[in-house]
Design a protein around this motif. Structure first.
Motif, short mmCIF file in Angstrom:
data_model
loop_
_atom_site.label_atom_id
_atom_site.label_comp_id
_atom_site.label_asym_id
_atom_site.label_seq_id
_atom_site.Cartn_x
_atom_site.Cartn_y
_atom_site.Cartn_z
N ASN A 1 -0.67 0.96 -9.90
CA ASN A 1 -0.81 1.82 -8.34
C ASN A 1 -2.14 0.27 -8.26
O ASN A 1 -3.23 0.63 -7.46
N ASP B 1 -0.08 4.47 -2.98
CA ASP B 1 0.74 5.40 -2.64
C ASP B 1 1.60 6.68 -2.89
O ASP B 1 1.70 7.66 -2.59
N GLN B 2 2.46 5.89 -2.39
CA GLN B 2 3.82 7.24 -3.10
C GLN B 2 3.81 7.52 -3.97
O GLN B 2 5.09 8.10 -4.74
N GLY B 3 3.03 6.40 -5.34
CA GLY B 3 4.01 6.10 -7.09
C GLY B 3 4.66 6.17 -7.09
O GLY B 3 6.06 6.40 -7.60
N ILE B 4 5.62 5.03 -6.54
CA ILE B 4 7.16 5.14 -6.74
C ILE B 4 7.45 4.21 -8.04
O ILE B 4 8.08 4.54 -8.26
N SER C 1 6.47 3.54 -11.61
CA SER C 1 5.56 3.55 -13.90
C SER C 1 6.24 2.91 -14.66
O SER C 1 7.45 2.76 -14.16
N GLN D 1 0.72 -1.24 -0.26
CA GLN D 1 -0.46 -0.03 0.27
C GLN D 1 0.82 1.16 -0.25
O GLN D 1 0.38 2.44 -0.34
N THR D 2 1.99 1.21 0.69
CA THR D 2 2.78 2.28 0.51
C THR D 2 3.65 2.44 -1.10
O THR D 2 3.93 3.45 -1.47
N ILE D 3 4.08 1.80 -1.05
CA ILE D 3 4.22 2.02 -2.78
C ILE D 3 3.73 2.45 -3.54
O ILE D 3 3.24 3.04 -4.20
#
Length: 73
Positions: free
Chosen positions: A54, A42-45, A47, A38-40
């Motif tokens: 997401n 939420d942070q949009g790490i 793409s 979820q952190t990954i």
């Protein structure tokens, strides 16, 4: 026995990516994996081609047996 935590994420185009974490801790819980993923998200790490990965698709621990052979030169 070698273990790998595999976390798979998807983007809006349906493309997936898998993150592999070698030797996850033995006491790793489902809640901890969910929180990390979820952190990954939420942070949009991550793409690709402008689309964020997401969507949490799956997570699993894969075990494999490895036998190394010593080779003579």
């Amino acid at each position: 026995m070698a273990q790998v935590l595999q976390m798979t994420l998807a983007n809006s185009a349906g493309k997936t990516m898998t993150l592999n974490v070698a030797n996850p801790k033995a006491s790793l819980t489902e809640a901890e994996v969910n929180a990390a993923m979820q952190t990954i998200v939420d942070q949009g790490i991550f793409s690709r081609e402008g689309l964020l990965f997401n969507v949490k698709k799956s997570a699993k621990i894969v075990e494999r047996n490895v036998t190394d052979f010593e080779l003579n030169a």
